[in-house]
Design a protein around this motif. Sequence first.
Motif, PDB file in Angstrom:
ATOM      1  N   GLU A  23      24.453  18.430   0.583  1.00  0.00           N
ATOM      2  CA  GLU A  23      24.592  19.459  -0.452  1.00  0.00           C
ATOM      3  C   GLU A  23      24.096  18.925  -1.794  1.00  0.00           C
ATOM      4  O   GLU A  23      24.509  17.854  -2.240  1.00  0.00           O
ATOM      5  CB  GLU A  23      26.064  19.871  -0.571  1.00  0.00           C
ATOM      6  N   ARG A  54      23.128  21.543  -4.396  1.00  0.00           N
ATOM      7  CA  ARG A  54      22.942  22.741  -5.209  1.00  0.00           C
ATOM      8  C   ARG A  54      23.980  22.818  -6.324  1.00  0.00           C
ATOM      9  O   ARG A  54      24.920  22.041  -6.376  1.00  0.00           O
ATOM     10  CB  ARG A  54      23.040  23.991  -4.331  1.00  0.00           C
ATOM     11  N   TRP A  55      23.803  23.845  -7.197  1.00  0.00           N
ATOM     12  CA  TRP A  55      24.784  24.034  -8.252  1.00  0.00           C
ATOM     13  C   TRP A  55      26.055  24.649  -7.675  1.00  0.00           C
ATOM     14  O   TRP A  55      26.122  24.976  -6.488  1.00  0.00           O
ATOM     15  CB  TRP A  55      24.186  24.860  -9.392  1.00  0.00           C
ATOM     16  N   CYS A  71      26.958  29.219  -6.096  1.00  0.00           N
ATOM     17  CA  CYS A  71      26.064  29.790  -5.089  1.00  0.00           C
ATOM     18  C   CYS A  71      26.446  31.211  -4.685  1.00  0.00           C
ATOM     19  O   CYS A  71      25.687  31.874  -3.984  1.00  0.00           O
ATOM     20  CB  CYS A  71      26.031  28.897  -3.850  1.00  0.00           C
ATOM     21  N   TYR A  72      27.609  31.694  -5.117  1.00  0.00           N
ATOM     22  CA  TYR A  72      27.967  33.085  -4.849  1.00  0.00           C
ATOM     23  C   TYR A  72      27.060  34.038  -5.626  1.00  0.00           C
ATOM     24  O   TYR A  72      26.925  35.224  -5.259  1.00  0.00           O
ATOM     25  CB  TYR A  72      29.433  33.342  -5.208  1.00  0.00           C
ATOM     26  N   LYS A  91      23.545  35.410  -6.339  1.00  0.00           N
ATOM     27  CA  LYS A  91      22.279  35.414  -5.598  1.00  0.00           C
ATOM     28  C   LYS A  91      21.142  35.257  -6.603  1.00  0.00           C
ATOM     29  O   LYS A  91      20.413  36.190  -6.951  1.00  0.00           O
ATOM     30  CB  LYS A  91      22.135  36.685  -4.760  1.00  0.00           C
ATOM     31  N   LEU A  97      16.063  28.813  -6.254  1.00  0.00           N
ATOM     32  CA  LEU A  97      16.181  28.506  -4.832  1.00  0.00           C
ATOM     33  C   LEU A  97      15.421  27.239  -4.418  1.00  0.00           C
ATOM     34  O   LEU A  97      15.121  27.073  -3.230  1.00  0.00           O
ATOM     35  CB  LEU A  97      15.673  29.698  -4.010  1.00  0.00           C
ATOM     36  N   ASN A 116      17.076  25.284  -1.686  1.00  0.00           N
ATOM     37  CA  ASN A 116      16.993  26.011  -0.421  1.00  0.00           C
ATOM     38  C   ASN A 116      15.594  25.899   0.188  1.00  0.00           C
ATOM     39  O   ASN A 116      15.443  25.758   1.405  1.00  0.00           O
ATOM     40  CB  ASN A 116      17.353  27.478  -0.634  1.00  0.00           C
ATOM     41  N   TYR A 143      23.912  22.946   4.871  1.00  0.00           N
ATOM     42  CA  TYR A 143      24.434  22.069   3.821  1.00  0.00           C
ATOM     43  C   TYR A 143      25.794  21.493   4.232  1.00  0.00           C
ATOM     44  O   TYR A 143      26.700  22.233   4.642  1.00  0.00           O
ATOM     45  CB  TYR A 143      24.582  22.845   2.521  1.00  0.00           C
ATOM     46  N   SER A 198      20.545  27.163   4.464  1.00  0.00           N
ATOM     47  CA  SER A 198      19.661  27.412   3.328  1.00  0.00           C
ATOM     48  C   SER A 198      19.436  28.900   3.117  1.00  0.00           C
ATOM     49  O   SER A 198      19.163  29.340   2.005  1.00  0.00           O
ATOM     50  CB  SER A 198      18.320  26.701   3.532  1.00  0.00           C
ATOM     51  N   ASP A 253      31.067  28.336  -4.211  1.00  0.00           N
ATOM     52  CA  ASP A 253      29.984  27.426  -3.847  1.00  0.00           C
ATOM     53  C   ASP A 253      29.219  27.808  -2.584  1.00  0.00           C
ATOM     54  O   ASP A 253      28.439  27.012  -2.059  1.00  0.00           O
ATOM     55  CB  ASP A 253      30.498  25.989  -3.739  1.00  0.00           C
ATOM     56  N   LEU A 280      27.178  31.495  -0.701  1.00  0.00           N
ATOM     57  CA  LEU A 280      26.838  32.907  -0.833  1.00  0.00           C
ATOM     58  C   LEU A 280      27.751  33.710   0.068  1.00  0.00           C
ATOM     59  O   LEU A 280      27.950  33.369   1.235  1.00  0.00           O
ATOM     60  CB  LEU A 280      25.375  33.142  -0.436  1.00  0.00           C
TER      61      LEU A 280
END
Length: 283
Positions: A138, A140-141, A144-145, A147, A151, A154, A171, A181, A201, A203
């Motif tokens: 992992e 990412r920031w 992630c919820y 959209k 990306l 991803n 992840y 992703s 964290d 989607l």
Amino acid sequence: MPHIAYYKDSFIDVNDRAIPIQDRAHQFGDGIYEVIRVYEGNPFEYHAHLDRLERSAEAIRMPLPFQREELTALINEGLKRAAIPEAEIYLQVSRGNSPRNHAFPKPQESILAMVIKEARTVSADLKKQGAALLPVEEDRWKNCYIKSLNLLSNVMAKQKAQESECHESIYVDEGIVKEGSSSNIFAVINGALYTYPPERDILHGITRDVVIRLAKELGVTVHETKVDVNEYSQADEVFITSTTMEVLPVRAFGETHYPDIRPVTDSLVSAFERYKKQMTGKL
């Protein structure tokens, strides 16, 4: 069949030069998006997608350039022009075109872009064999919820999967399995369903939500909780979900291989097919 495009206030050719060089989506990734599947000319879970788009806009403090009724009319017109029964609708909203500056422009004049094209589908062979998944770290920031258009992580994860002859990357954060992703992931353990909880964290996938509802209707216990890679290695079945992949069985996750017999996954694939036929309706 033609791709149909829309930018700002008019339908255009998908190859037209339309986006200004200082559009904030182009320079900062400052915007949000949605992908909506269309079955037999009818958008699937349309209002759930629009609800999520509105939540994402609120989270980044960006006004939307349309009312829902206006967007619905635009989408209906786009679908009519495209005449593609099995399609994808890509919606993107940027914070607009303004001289480059990190802070929000004043006023904010958000811009809608839309593309309608033929839907990506999963082959019958892949559905039967199941997908191979690659675990990745992992990076990412923490929101992630949303959209967001940001990306790059991803993109890199998906490329790693392809180079490893896998269908998707998953992840993993300090041993905890989170999501793919471009998908959500589920494990079947002793007949129950396990998936990462809907926190900031990951989607909050639309297909994920549908599958959880269908599982409960089938009498399958669902646990939205954090599960580690060791538990996934002991799982009876694993599958992933997304708007474009729907419910896709998994044959391998890293070094772990899963049986070809997938009773829970198969029951959810069938339930999802029935649900599509019941719930796919005109806007």
